[in-house]
Design a protein around this motif. Structure first.
Motif, PDB file in Angstrom:
ATOM      1  N   ILE A 202      57.862  39.172   8.953  1.00 57.57           N
ATOM      2  CA  ILE A 202      58.398  37.824   9.086  1.00 57.57           C
ATOM      3  C   ILE A 202      59.911  37.915   8.905  1.00 57.57           C
ATOM      4  O   ILE A 202      60.385  38.638   8.016  1.00 57.57           O
ATOM      5  CB  ILE A 202      57.750  36.851   8.066  1.00 57.57           C
ATOM      6  CG1 ILE A 202      58.292  35.439   8.269  1.00 57.57           C
ATOM      7  CG2 ILE A 202      57.952  37.333   6.643  1.00 57.57           C
ATOM      8  CD1 ILE A 202      57.551  34.398   7.458  1.00 57.57           C
TER       9      ILE A 202
ATOM     10  N   SER B 159      57.472  35.330  13.164  1.00 58.80           N
ATOM     11  CA  SER B 159      56.392  36.133  12.591  1.00 58.80           C
ATOM     12  C   SER B 159      55.865  37.066  13.678  1.00 58.80           C
ATOM     13  O   SER B 159      55.733  36.663  14.838  1.00 58.80           O
ATOM     14  CB  SER B 159      55.260  35.243  12.067  1.00 58.80           C
ATOM     15  OG  SER B 159      55.750  34.300  11.124  1.00 58.80           O
TER      16      SER B 159
ATOM     17  N   GLN C 210      62.440  30.969  12.252  1.00 60.68           N
ATOM     18  CA  GLN C 210      61.511  31.896  11.608  1.00 60.68           C
ATOM     19  C   GLN C 210      60.641  32.552  12.674  1.00 60.68           C
ATOM     20  O   GLN C 210      60.056  31.876  13.523  1.00 60.68           O
ATOM     21  CB  GLN C 210      60.632  31.161  10.599  1.00 60.68           C
ATOM     22  CG  GLN C 210      59.733  32.082   9.788  1.00 60.68           C
ATOM     23  CD  GLN C 210      58.815  31.289   8.865  1.00 60.68           C
ATOM     24  OE1 GLN C 210      57.662  31.013   9.192  1.00 60.68           O
ATOM     25  NE2 GLN C 210      59.335  30.927   7.702  1.00 60.68           N
TER      26      GLN C 210
END
Length: 554
Positions: free
Chosen positions: A389, A420, A418
C-alpha cells in the motif's frame, strides 16, 4: 544533427585508445557464434534490493534466464507494470564472447520490412566493441491506410575496455527515431485530414560511459555512469537530460555492508517556453546479514526544484527486512518512500501521442508499506506473492485533450492518492531449455474527493498479467512466446464523459531454426488471436501482425 553524430563518433573512438592490461571480458551486449547451439545464457535478475535467496544456496537454476528476442510490432508499447524496476541485460560469460556479424531480414503484413545488423569484435582480452542497427517500418496500420503507418530505426555502438586490473570502462552511444501519425480521429474526420498535418516523429541521441571497479579482493565496489541525451519531436518540443549516478559499496566483514547510492539529474525542456529542473538523490544504507536475517536500513534524501511541493528537501524512510525460515521459504517486509523522476522522454515511451506543452512534475511517494514471501518448493520453481500500500502525489495520468481528441495531455493528482497492490511472480526454469515466468498485479486506487479533474484513475489498469515462455525443443530450434493482458481501464472523453476500454489481450510468438552453421530462418507474430483493443482511447491496435525471414552469420 551532424554535431551529435560527430560527438558520438569521437566519444566511442576516444574510449578505445586507453585499453591496457590483459584480463577477461566479463559481459557482452550480444553474442554472434558461427557454430551456435541454442542455450539459455546466465542473467542477473532484478527483484528487490534484498536478496531473498539465502547466500548459502549455491546451486540455483534461476541464474540461467534467457534473453528474449521478440520485437514489438505494435505501437504504443504497453505501459510498464512497475516503472521503478529496470530490466537487467543478460550477462554472458567470457568464453562465449566471439567476433562476427549477424544479418537478419524479413518481411511481413502491413507492408513491414525488417532489417537487423549486429557486429561484435573482440580485439583482445582487454578490448571489445559492438554495434547494432535495427530498421522496421509498416506502410499501413490499424486504419487500413498510410495515415496509421509507423517506422522505427535504432543505431547503437559501444565498447568494453579493461583500463587497469581494477577498472572496467564501457562507453556507448546511440540514436533512435520513431515515426508515426496521430490517427485517433473518427474515420470520416480522418479521411478529410491531410496526412502531413498529423505526422509526428520522436528522436533521441544518447551517450554514456560506465566506469566500474572489478577488483574482487577489494572491500570497495564503485560504479559511476554519467549519461546525456537529447530528445526532440517534429514540432517544438526539445529535451536535454544529464544524469550522474554513483554507487559506492564497502564490505570488509562478511555479514556487514555499507554503501551510498546517489544520482543527480538535470533536465531542460523547451517548447514554447523553457523549463529547467534538477533532482538530487542520496541514499546512504547499511546492511546486516547473518544466520537467517537480512536487514537493510537506509534514508533517502531528495532535493528538487519543482515548485509544486512546499519544500525542496524531502527525507524518505527505507527499511527492508527478510527472514529465512527455511532454505526454500523467506518472508520479507519493509517501508520505503521515494521521489520518482518524470521526463518528457519517459512519458513518450508510455504514450507517444502527446500534445504540446506537457507539464512535467516528479511523483512524490512519501510512504509505501509492503510484505511478501518467496517460496522455492523445488530448484526449478520460485513463487513470490506480495502485498503493498502506498501514498502518492503528482502521479501522471494521460487524458485526451479537450481541444484535440487525438492528442493527450498529462494531469496530476494534487491531493494524496492511496494505491493498494496485490502482486504475484511465478518463475520456472528447469535448466535444460525451458523457462517460464508470470507476473500479475491487481490494483486499487483511492483518489481524494477534493480532486477536481481526476474523478477516476484514467488510463491506469486495475489488473495486468505478463507472461513469457522460452523453449528449446531441439539444439538448433528456439521457441518463445509472450502474452500481455490488462484491463479495468477507464478514459475521459473530451466531452467529460467516461469510457471503459476493452481489456488488452496480446499474445506474440517467435521461432528460430538454425538451418546450417551460418543460415537460419525465423518467424514472428504479434496479437496472434487478432484482438481489437485500445491501450489508449481512440487508438486501436493492429490485429495479427507477422514477419518471416532469414538470418545469416559470418
Amino acid at each position: 544533427m551532424k554535431k551529435y553524430l560527430l560527438a558520438i563518433g569521437i566519444f566511442v573512438w576516444a574510449g578505445s585508445l586507453y585499453a591496457q592490461s590483459p584480463t577477461g571480458i566479463e559481459n557482452a551486449e550480444f553474442v554472434i557464434e558461427k557454430e551456435r547451439e541454442n542455450k539459455l545464457p546466465p542473467a542477473q535478475r532484478s527483484f528487490e534490493r534484498i536478496s531473498f535467496v539465502p547466500y548459502w544456496v549455491k546451486d540455483s537454476t534461476f541464474k540461467n534466464t534467457p534473453a528474449f528476442q521478440i520485437i514489438e510490432l505494435n505501437l504504443p508499447v504497453l505501459a510498464p507494470m512497475q516503472p521503478q524496476v529496470e530490466a537487467q541485460p543478460a550477462r554472458i560469460v567470457k568464453d562465449e564472447v566471439q567476433s562476427g556479424t549477424m544479418l537478419r531480414g524479413g518481411f511481413g503484413n502491413y507492408g513491414t520490412p525488417l532489417l537487423v545488423v549486429q557486429h561484435a569484435q573482440k580485439v583482445s582480452d582487454e578490448l571489445s566493441y559492438h554495434a547494432n542497427f535495427t530498421h522496421r517500418s509498416s506502410a499501413t496500420g490499424p486504419t487500413g491506410d498510410n495515415k496509421s503507418a509507423d517506422a522505427y530505426n535504432q543505431l547503437r555502438i559501444g565498447s568494453r575496455h579493461r583500463l587497469h586490473p581494477s577498472w572496467m570502462v564501457k562507453p556507448s552511444a546511440g540514436f533512435e527515431r520513431r515515426g508515426f501519425y496521430f490517427y485517433g480521429y473518427a474515420p470520416l474526420q480522418l479521411e478529410s485530414i491531410r496526412r502531413d498535418s498529423i505526422k509526428q516523429y520522436l528522436q533521441r541521441f544518447d551517450i554514456d560511459i560506465e566506469i566500474q571497479s572489478v577488483q574482487s579482493k577489494s572491500p570497495w565496489q564503485i560504479t559511476v555512469r554519467p549519461a546525456f541525451y537529447h530528445f526532440n519531436d517534429r514540432f517544438s518540443a526539445r529535451e536535454q537530460t544529464f544524469t550522474l549516478p554513483l554507487r559506492l559499496q564497502y564490505q570488509k566483514i562478511r555479514f556487514w555492508q555499507a554503501g551510498l547510492e546517489a544520482e543527480w539529474l538535470y533536465n531542460r525542456r523547451t517548447d514554447s517556453s523553457r523549463v529547467k529542473r534538477s533532482l538530487l538523490l542520496w541514499r546512504p544504507y547499511f546492511r546486516w546479514q547473518k544466520s537467517q536475517w537480512d536487514i537493510q536500513a537506509a534514508a533517502r534524501l531528495t532535493i528538487d526544484n519543482d515548485s509544486t511541493l512546499n519544500s525542496s528537501l524531502h527525507v524518505y524512510p527505507d527499511l527492508a527486512v527478510a527472514y529465512h525460515f527455511l532454505v526454500d521459504f523467506t518472508a520479507k517486509a519493509g517501508v520505503r518512500g521515494r521521489m520518482q523522476a518524470n521526463t518528457l522522454y519517459d512519458f513518450s515511451r508510455q504514450n507517444p501521442w502527446l500534445a504540446p506543452e506537457i507539464q512535467l512534475l516528479h511523483t512524490h511517494i512519501p510512504l509505501e508499506i509492503y510484505a511478501g514471501i518467496q517460496v522455492t518448493p523445488t530448484p526449478a520453481w520460485r513463487i513470490e506473492p506480495q502485498i503493498s500500500i502506498s501514498w502518492q502525489q503528482y502521479r501522471p495520468f494521460f487524458i485526451n485533450s479537450p481541444t484535440d481528441s487525438s492528442r493527450f495531455v498529462v494531469r496530476y493528482n494534487q491531493e494524496m492518492m492511496q494505491q493498494s497492490e496485490l502482486s504475484l511472480q511465478v518463475e520456472y526454469n528447469n535448466g535444460r531449455g525451458l523457462y517460464w515466468t508470470l507476473q500479475g498485479s491487481l490494483w486499487r486506487y483511492a483518489l481524494s474527493d477534493k480532486e477536481t479533474v481526476l474523478a477516476e484513475p484514467y488510463h491506469l489498469p486495475t489488473w495486468a498479467f505478463n507472461s513469457r515462455l522460452s523453449w528449446l525443443p531441439l539444439p538448433k530450434w528456439e521457441m518463445q512466446m509472450q502474452a500481455h493482458l490488462l484491463g479495468g481501464i477507464q478514459a475521459l472523453r473530451p466531452d467529460g464523459s467516461t469510457a471503459n476500454l476493452d481489456p488488452v489481450f496480446d499474445v506474440g510468438i517467435y521461432s528460430h531454426y538454425q538451418i546450417t552453421r551460418q543460415l537460419g530462418a525465423f518467424v514472428q507474430a504479434s496479437n496472434i488471436f487478432g484482438q481489437s483493443y485500445s491501450r489508449y482511447l481512440y487508438y486501436p491496435s493492429r490485429k495479427i501482425t507477422f514477419i518471416g525471414g532469414l538470418s545469416y552469420r559470418f
